[in-house]
Structure formats: structure tokens, C-alpha cells
Design a protein around this motif. Sequence first.
Motif, PDB file in Angstrom:
ATOM      1  N   GLY A  27      -1.342 -10.150   6.591  1.00 55.77           N
ATOM      2  CA  GLY A  27      -1.787  -8.645   6.975  1.00 55.77           C
ATOM      3  C   GLY A  27      -0.927  -8.112   7.929  1.00 55.77           C
ATOM      4  O   GLY A  27      -1.650  -6.623   8.771  1.00 55.77           O
ATOM      5  N   ARG A  28       0.213  -8.700   8.341  1.00 55.91           N
ATOM      6  CA  ARG A  28       1.578  -8.337   9.372  1.00 55.91           C
ATOM      7  C   ARG A  28       1.591  -6.789   9.117  1.00 55.91           C
ATOM      8  O   ARG A  28       1.951  -6.389  10.128  1.00 55.91           O
ATOM      9  CB  ARG A  28       2.116  -9.176   8.922  1.00 55.91           C
ATOM     10  CG  ARG A  28       3.369  -8.678  10.033  1.00 55.91           C
ATOM     11  CD  ARG A  28       4.965  -9.728  10.756  1.00 55.91           C
ATOM     12  NE  ARG A  28       5.607  -9.465  10.947  1.00 55.91           N
ATOM     13  CZ  ARG A  28       6.101  -9.150  12.901  1.00 55.91           C
ATOM     14  NH1 ARG A  28       4.685 -10.002  12.801  1.00 55.91           N
ATOM     15  NH2 ARG A  28       6.730  -8.987  13.440  1.00 55.91           N
ATOM     16  N   HIS A  29       1.498  -6.206   7.475  1.00 51.03           N
ATOM     17  CA  HIS A  29       1.715  -5.069   7.185  1.00 51.03           C
ATOM     18  C   HIS A  29       0.270  -3.803   8.184  1.00 51.03           C
ATOM     19  O   HIS A  29       0.597  -3.019   7.731  1.00 51.03           O
ATOM     20  CB  HIS A  29       1.717  -5.138   5.450  1.00 51.03           C
ATOM     21  CG  HIS A  29      -0.071  -4.753   5.266  1.00 51.03           C
ATOM     22  ND1 HIS A  29      -0.330  -6.049   5.029  1.00 51.03           N
ATOM     23  CD2 HIS A  29      -0.693  -4.289   4.484  1.00 51.03           C
ATOM     24  CE1 HIS A  29      -1.356  -5.641   4.402  1.00 51.03           C
ATOM     25  NE2 HIS A  29      -1.752  -5.217   4.398  1.00 51.03           N
ATOM     26  N   GLY A  33       3.678  -1.363   9.442  1.00 49.14           N
ATOM     27  CA  GLY A  33       3.963  -1.252   8.143  1.00 49.14           C
ATOM     28  C   GLY A  33       5.516  -1.445   7.517  1.00 49.14           C
ATOM     29  O   GLY A  33       5.160  -0.765   5.878  1.00 49.14           O
ATOM     30  N   ASN A  34       6.702  -1.496   7.700  1.00 47.89           N
ATOM     31  CA  ASN A  34       7.803  -1.470   7.170  1.00 47.89           C
ATOM     32  C   ASN A  34       7.641  -3.424   6.970  1.00 47.89           C
ATOM     33  O   ASN A  34       8.493  -3.470   6.528  1.00 47.89           O
ATOM     34  CB  ASN A  34       8.630  -1.226   8.214  1.00 47.89           C
ATOM     35  CG  ASN A  34       9.091   0.492   8.206  1.00 47.89           C
ATOM     36  OD1 ASN A  34       8.207   0.749   7.126  1.00 47.89           O
ATOM     37  ND2 ASN A  34       9.514   0.985   9.869  1.00 47.89           N
ATOM     38  N   SER A  35       6.222  -4.114   7.208  1.00 52.30           N
ATOM     39  CA  SER A  35       6.642  -5.152   6.554  1.00 52.30           C
ATOM     40  C   SER A  35       5.956  -5.477   5.887  1.00 52.30           C
ATOM     41  O   SER A  35       4.452  -6.532   6.075  1.00 52.30           O
ATOM     42  CB  SER A  35       6.870  -6.458   8.201  1.00 52.30           C
ATOM     43  OG  SER A  35       6.643  -7.748   7.751  1.00 52.30           O
ATOM     44  N   ALA A  36       6.068  -5.232   4.746  1.00 48.06           N
ATOM     45  CA  ALA A  36       5.012  -5.946   3.394  1.00 48.06           C
ATOM     46  C   ALA A  36       4.902  -7.309   3.565  1.00 48.06           C
ATOM     47  O   ALA A  36       5.776  -8.418   3.380  1.00 48.06           O
ATOM     48  CB  ALA A  36       5.392  -5.203   2.230  1.00 48.06           C
ATOM     49  N   ASP A  37       3.354  -7.789   3.048  1.00 50.16           N
ATOM     50  CA  ASP A  37       3.739  -9.146   2.935  1.00 50.16           C
ATOM     51  C   ASP A  37       3.938  -9.233   1.716  1.00 50.16           C
ATOM     52  O   ASP A  37       4.945 -10.984   2.070  1.00 50.16           O
ATOM     53  CB  ASP A  37       1.489 -10.052   2.718  1.00 50.16           C
ATOM     54  CG  ASP A  37       0.753  -9.582   3.866  1.00 50.16           C
ATOM     55  OD1 ASP A  37       1.657  -9.743   4.588  1.00 50.16           O
ATOM     56  OD2 ASP A  37      -0.501  -9.443   3.802  1.00 50.16           O
ATOM     57  N   SER A  38       4.429  -9.018   1.078  1.00 46.78           N
ATOM     58  CA  SER A  38       5.793  -9.575   0.033  1.00 46.78           C
ATOM     59  C   SER A  38       5.735 -10.251   0.054  1.00 46.78           C
ATOM     60  O   SER A  38       7.465 -10.914  -0.268  1.00 46.78           O
ATOM     61  CB  SER A  38       5.484  -9.012  -1.522  1.00 46.78           C
ATOM     62  OG  SER A  38       6.140  -7.359  -1.450  1.00 46.78           O
ATOM     63  N   TYR A  39       7.912  -8.859   1.152  1.00 51.39           N
ATOM     64  CA  TYR A  39       8.607  -9.322   1.720  1.00 51.39           C
ATOM     65  C   TYR A  39       8.609 -11.050   2.658  1.00 51.39           C
ATOM     66  O   TYR A  39       9.342 -11.980   3.376  1.00 51.39           O
ATOM     67  CB  TYR A  39       9.321  -8.763   2.387  1.00 51.39           C
ATOM     68  CG  TYR A  39       9.361  -7.938   1.588  1.00 51.39           C
ATOM     69  CD1 TYR A  39      10.794  -7.455   1.430  1.00 51.39           C
ATOM     70  CD2 TYR A  39       8.709  -6.888   0.529  1.00 51.39           C
ATOM     71  CE1 TYR A  39      11.427  -6.844   0.337  1.00 51.39           C
ATOM     72  CE2 TYR A  39       9.210  -5.949  -0.276  1.00 51.39           C
ATOM     73  CZ  TYR A  39      10.628  -5.925  -0.603  1.00 51.39           C
ATOM     74  OH  TYR A  39      10.891  -4.505  -0.965  1.00 51.39           O
ATOM     75  N   SER A  56      10.373  -3.968   3.522  1.00 50.06           N
ATOM     76  CA  SER A  56       9.193  -3.680   2.723  1.00 50.06           C
ATOM     77  C   SER A  56      10.145  -2.012   1.440  1.00 50.06           C
ATOM     78  O   SER A  56      11.039  -2.531   2.412  1.00 50.06           O
ATOM     79  CB  SER A  56       8.439  -2.763   3.188  1.00 50.06           C
ATOM     80  OG  SER A  56       8.533  -1.188   3.565  1.00 50.06           O
ATOM     81  N   SER A  57       9.543  -1.798   0.446  1.00 47.21           N
ATOM     82  CA  SER A  57      10.509  -1.432  -0.217  1.00 47.21           C
ATOM     83  C   SER A  57      11.686  -0.964  -0.316  1.00 47.21           C
ATOM     84  O   SER A  57      13.258  -0.735  -0.257  1.00 47.21           O
ATOM     85  CB  SER A  57      10.413   0.424   0.779  1.00 47.21           C
ATOM     86  OG  SER A  57       8.225   0.776   0.723  1.00 47.21           O
ATOM     87  N   GLY A  58      12.441  -2.275  -0.634  1.00 46.67           N
ATOM     88  CA  GLY A  58      13.322  -2.820  -1.081  1.00 46.67           C
ATOM     89  C   GLY A  58      14.716  -3.105  -0.003  1.00 46.67           C
ATOM     90  O   GLY A  58      15.746  -2.900  -0.272  1.00 46.67           O
ATOM     91  N   ILE A  59      13.879  -2.402   1.173  1.00 42.27           N
ATOM     92  CA  ILE A  59      15.025  -3.295   2.149  1.00 42.27           C
ATOM     93  C   ILE A  59      13.765  -4.822   3.138  1.00 42.27           C
ATOM     94  O   ILE A  59      13.187  -4.543   3.615  1.00 42.27           O
ATOM     95  CB  ILE A  59      14.736  -1.932   3.169  1.00 42.27           C
ATOM     96  CG1 ILE A  59      15.797  -0.857   2.875  1.00 42.27           C
ATOM     97  CG2 ILE A  59      15.296  -2.552   4.596  1.00 42.27           C
ATOM     98  CD1 ILE A  59      15.301   0.503   3.268  1.00 42.27           C
TER      99      ILE A  59
END
Length: 159
Positions: A27-29, A33-39, A56-59
Motif C-alpha cells: 500500500g506504499r503507493h 504515487g510513484n511507488s507501485a507495489d509491484s516494483y 512505477s511506469s517503467g522507471i
Amino acid sequence: MTTIHLHKTTTATPEQFLAGLTDFGPGRHELFGNSADSYLEVHHEGPHDADVTEGSSGIWERLHYDWSDPHHVVMTTTDSNLWGGASGHTYTLTQLPTGMTDVDAVVVRDGKNLRGRLLAMVLGLFGTRVLGKPFEKTIEAIETRSGGGSGKNTQTPGR
């Protein structure tokens, strides 16, 4: 190399802001917002430092967090698909006599490849606008999480 300065005054205490900044759980995202859980991958977490990959978003970037001084948090980029050199983030948290907290954030972007250099150039032109909205949302999310979402915060762009 691009340096972006962000500033906001918040109802959250420095301790509450630090708790949000160093919460590397699911839930960090919701806070960043620029820290997706999947990363998100925590490589090490100690009492005053952490080694975390996020993005996130490839970065993505791997950051060494140091909060040995809880009012001066330094996040140094140790690896990334775009950022190198002097890249990182520094947060300075200052408690005000009013009970509010000044949050000063400095983001440094030093592109390590063509894509990184181009994005750093764009951030040099529009960085306060591009990063300002997510910064505001982070402050608001930490205030809400801390029970202090009064809406009495102010922002000074580019400070």
C-alpha cells in the motif's frame, strides 16, 4: 543534472511524516504515487536505514534511505534504469512553533543514459509542476493517515 526544490507546510508532525516516508509495506503507493507495489522490494531495513527498490511506469531506482537524523532524511540512488551519479532525494522536516511542520524536499536527477538525460532535462523545465502534485498528494495522504487532514497546509513551489 537537475535539482527540484519542493516545500509544503503540513499538520503532520515530523515523526508522522517520517513514519510514512519509511513505511515500506504493501500500500506504499497510497502515500507515494510513484511507488507501485509491484516494483517494491526491501533488500534491508534497519532502525535508521533501509535499502529499497521502488518505482512505477517503467522507471525504477534502488535507494539507500538514511534517517539517522530523523529531521533530515537522505535517500541516495544506488541503482536505477535511468538515474545515476548524484541522484536522490533529501527531506528536511522542521517542527514550527504553531505545531505545523515544514517539509522541504530536494530531488536530484542525474541521467545515466539518453532516456534519463532527456527526462532530467524535462524535469529541469517542468519538475516543480510534474513532481509538485504527487508531493502534495503524499502530504495529504500522510495527514489523513495521521488523523490531521485539516486542509490548513500551504505550498511554496520551487523553494
